[in-house]
Design an enzyme around this catalytic site. Sequence first.
Site, mmCIF file in Angstrom:
data_model
loop_
_atom_site.group_PDB
_atom_site.id
_atom_site.type_symbol
_atom_site.label_atom_id
_atom_site.label_comp_id
_atom_site.label_asym_id
_atom_site.label_seq_id
_atom_site.Cartn_x
_atom_site.Cartn_y
_atom_site.Cartn_z
ATOM 1 N N ALA A 65 34.630 35.423 42.039
ATOM 2 C CA ALA A 65 35.841 35.732 42.918
ATOM 3 C C ALA A 65 36.231 37.081 42.573
ATOM 4 C CB ALA A 65 36.701 34.873 43.073
ATOM 5 N N ASN A 66 37.140 37.599 43.549
ATOM 6 C CA ASN A 66 37.640 38.968 43.166
ATOM 7 C C ASN A 66 39.095 38.848 42.926
ATOM 8 O OD1 ASN A 66 35.737 41.445 43.570
ATOM 9 N ND2 ASN A 66 35.332 40.355 45.760
ATOM 10 N N ARG A 67 39.684 40.004 42.419
ATOM 11 C CA ARG A 67 41.180 39.789 42.259
ATOM 12 C C ARG A 67 41.809 40.263 43.579
ATOM 13 N NH1 ARG A 67 42.792 39.640 37.026
ATOM 14 N NH2 ARG A 67 41.121 40.173 35.796
ATOM 15 N N ALA A 123 33.553 39.578 47.905
ATOM 16 C CA ALA A 123 32.456 39.729 46.912
ATOM 17 C C ALA A 123 31.378 40.319 47.386
ATOM 18 C CB ALA A 123 32.077 38.333 46.315
#
Length: 223
Positions: free
Chosen positions: A29-31, A97
Amino acid sequence: GGAGPLSGRRVLVTSGPTVEPIDPVRYIANRSSGKQGHAIAQALRELGASVTLVSGPVQIPDPDGVVVVKVETARQMLEACQAALPADLAVCAAAVADWRVAEPAAEKTKKAEGVPPPTLQMVANPDILATLAAPGPNRPKLVVGFAAETENLIAHAKAKLARKGCDLIVANDVSQGSGTFGGDDNQVHLVGPHGVEDWPALSKLAVARRLAAHLAALLGGTK
Ligand code: C5P
């Protein structure tokens, strides 16, 4: 929609991260807290727009009066965005992503003594912003992207504007110490074809309201 300068306008906002499965229990995942994207959806709604917010998993409440479509992967996010068209305006604030695991395992990958760690084969995800901004009958009149950069912010944003085919890039500094990730404040620069506007550090809600007013003015009386 309600009363206000965006009354009768349909807008699409993406927010939050996407999560891409590795196996049934693990993901990449991404922040992204979703705070800025959700605030933009709220601010556009406050100006009277009919808002669809397509969001990855976040820990914050749905904005009032907005249709929220919850997704996990980039491909699901793209599909939900395309289902929300036609729209007058699209704002892509999600942290999508860039890659996903080519073939997620159907069962949990087990670790075992003497077995080396798995190698992940990745493939590119669709670029939602570039897809929405591509010329065609369904292209929103205004397509806005974000650029989160840790260096050479403006140069990267200008390149991104051209590469993605969008009308405006909201560039923000996410270098260490900027406090942007998960924080309540954001300092942005609006990068358009005609130049750069530097905005002061503001709360994410204040950035959202100022951006919504700016976009309403850009849309103006066009129908
Ligand atoms: O290419 P980069 O991720 O830096 O671009 C950021 C902008 O592109 C953001 O507006 C983001 O929401 C959008 N984006 C997207 N789909 C992707 C990657 C980025 O919509 N696969």
